[in-house]
Design an enzyme around this catalytic site. Structure first.
Site, PDB file in Angstrom:
ATOM      1  N   LYS A 196      38.893  87.343  -2.245  1.00  0.00           N
ATOM      2  CA  LYS A 196      37.685  87.967  -1.702  1.00  0.00           C
ATOM      3  C   LYS A 196      37.946  88.845  -0.485  1.00  0.00           C
ATOM      4  CE  LYS A 196      36.400  84.308   1.429  1.00  0.00           C
ATOM      5  NZ  LYS A 196      36.274  82.857   1.398  1.00  0.00           N
ATOM      6  N   ARG A 231      29.752  73.720   6.923  1.00  0.00           N
ATOM      7  CA  ARG A 231      29.343  74.721   5.947  1.00  0.00           C
ATOM      8  C   ARG A 231      29.080  73.953   4.653  1.00  0.00           C
ATOM      9  NH1 ARG A 231      32.843  80.067   4.368  1.00  0.00           N
ATOM     10  NH2 ARG A 231      33.594  78.624   2.785  1.00  0.00           N
TER      11      ARG A 231
HETATM   12  C1  LIG Z   1      37.417  82.321   1.998  1.00  0.00           C
HETATM   13  C2  LIG Z   1      37.749  80.957   1.579  1.00  0.00           C
HETATM   14  C3  LIG Z   1      39.095  80.543   1.530  1.00  0.00           C
HETATM   15  C4  LIG Z   1      40.241  81.428   1.957  1.00  0.00           C
HETATM   16  O1  LIG Z   1      40.282  81.523   3.343  1.00  0.00           O
HETATM   17  P1  LIG Z   1      41.506  82.262   4.101  1.00  0.00           P
HETATM   18  O2  LIG Z   1      41.261  81.935   5.533  1.00  0.00           O
HETATM   19  O3  LIG Z   1      41.357  83.727   3.809  1.00  0.00           O
HETATM   20  O4  LIG Z   1      42.779  81.711   3.593  1.00  0.00           O
HETATM   21  C5  LIG Z   1      39.356  79.269   1.058  1.00  0.00           C
HETATM   22  N1  LIG Z   1      38.376  78.428   0.686  1.00  0.00           N
HETATM   23  C6  LIG Z   1      37.063  78.789   0.734  1.00  0.00           C
HETATM   24  C7  LIG Z   1      36.037  77.811   0.284  1.00  0.00           C
HETATM   25  C8  LIG Z   1      36.713  80.056   1.186  1.00  0.00           C
HETATM   26  O5  LIG Z   1      35.412  80.392   1.243  1.00  0.00           O
END
Ligand SMILES: *Cc1c(COP(=O)(O)O)cnc(C)c1O
Length: 358
Positions: free
Chosen positions: A37, A133
């Site tokens: 993402k 969250r």
């Molecule tokens: C965005 C996200 C990640 C990845 O996070 P990074 O800090 O970019 O490695 C992993 N798990 C969830 C649930 C996320 O929303």
């Protein structure tokens, strides 16, 4: 589409980061899901993740998941990384192999949709260990397990946790040991074993560096460390990863000497903020064709010494270039290094092109 503004993605550096993160995790018996993402599931970047050993790809947007499934034909499973909206469950079941979940209603709706589509679906049960969250509270585990047990088309992948996203809570050995013991409890309730104990994102990599990762963790979901070699939430650096993997280039559309304080009565700017100015006299300034519609401006850093970002409106960036060694002209490009917060929006903006170097 116009060529600028554009992102320059340095393939070799991201491939290096992906390979390094994967091999480091492998030494701890941890598999890596590449999280797409941050780069809006850019196809080149996703392929770099897969080619360098990520065992799955995760994203949180249906549009990205659609491209991952329908256009890229990836040889690895695809995970929905945000608890699905009720309104998108048909697409999630169609496009993804698994989803993260935290609500009974969602789990039951996925099961019902699977029955319609004659498909199975995997769920990763998110547990909130304090970041506040997504995730169930640990005392909901037994009730959720009884719901999962009744589902006919859902397989439970295991448990996951997220840190550093809302509450800014950092991962720790203690919290991840708690996650491991919750996985055991879930297995007792379900009367079967579940494969994954997914211990977080980029910020959890530090537990490998200082040797405090508990052995129960066998999966991580990594985006930022691979994309940028950084960790925004923990604020630490990874000396063994490559940074400056992705640059932004914006084109100069005006260069003029102007006063450093606006003339007249100052009210709010286009975003409702009242700007503050320091009087440095008349300065050489440049305008670049990029703005808040494309990026978080405070997450950009000019690469040239002597260039300072003064601010931006939706589509103009104002720069002080008085002390820049380069003589800037209209048509020149200015380079910026990008932080995660800027990369998210830049890769999503239809006005920004993406160029991957060979
Ligand atoms: C965005 C996200 C990640 C990845 O996070 P990074 O800090 O970019 O490695 C992993 N798990 C969830 C649930 C996320 O929303």
């Amino acid at each position: 589409m116009s060529l600028w503004p554009r992102l320059i993605v340095q393939r070799e550096k991201i491939a290096y980061n992906a390979a390094h993160v994967v091999s480091l995790c492998r030494q701890w018996n941890i598999g890596v899901y590449g999280v797409a993402k941050g780069a809006c599931a850019n196809e080149d970047i996703v392929r770099i993740m897969v080619e360098n050993g990520c065992e799955g790809i995760a994203d949180s947007r249906i549009e990205n998941l659609y491209r991952l499934r329908k256009e890229m034909c990836l040889p690895v499973p695809i995970m929905m990384l945000r608890p699905p909206m009720m309104s998108e469950i048909p697409e999630v079941v169609e496009l993804c192999d698994s989803s993260v979940v935290s609500m009974i209603e969602t789990i039951q709706a996925i099961d019902a949709e699977c029955s319609l589509q004659k498909k199975r679906h995997n769920v990763l049960l998110m547990i909130d260990l304090g970041d506040l969250r997504e995730g169930i509270w640990p005392d909901e585990l037994e009730q959720i397990a009884s719901v999962l047990k009744k589902c006919r088309y859902i397989d439970c992948l295991g448990v996951g946790v997220n840190f550093g996203c809302f509450g800014g809570v950092l991962p720790s050995r203690k919290k991840l040991e708690t996650l491991g013991s919750l996985k055991k409890k879930l297995e007792e309730y379900l009367e079967c074993s579940v494969p994954l104990c997914s211990g977080g994102a980029t910020s959890s990599l530090f537990l490998l560096d200082d040797g405090t990762m508990p052995s129960c963790v066998n999966s991580l979901r990594i985006g930022e460390a691979i994309l940028l070699g950084t960790d925004s939430s923990g604020g630490k650096t990874f000396p063994y990863l490559r940074r400056n993997t992705i640059f932004l280039e914006a084109e100069v559309i005006e260069v003029k000497r102007k006063p450093s304080v606006p003339l007249g009565t100052i009210a709010a700017d286009a975003f409702g903020d009242i700007p503050v100015f320091v009087d440095k006299g008349v300065r050489l300034r440049a305008l670049a064709a990029i703005g808040k519609q494309d990026a978080r401006i405070d997450a950009l850093l000019p690469c040239d010494k002597g260039i300072e970002i003064l601010g931006a409106s939706s589509d103009h960036m104002v720069l002080d270039v008085e002390e820049c060694d380069r003589k800037l002209c209209v048509g020149d490009k200015i380079r910026f290094s990008v932080k995660y917060g800027a990369l998210l929006a830049l890769t999503t903006s239809p006005y920004v092109s993406i160029h991957v170097t060979e």
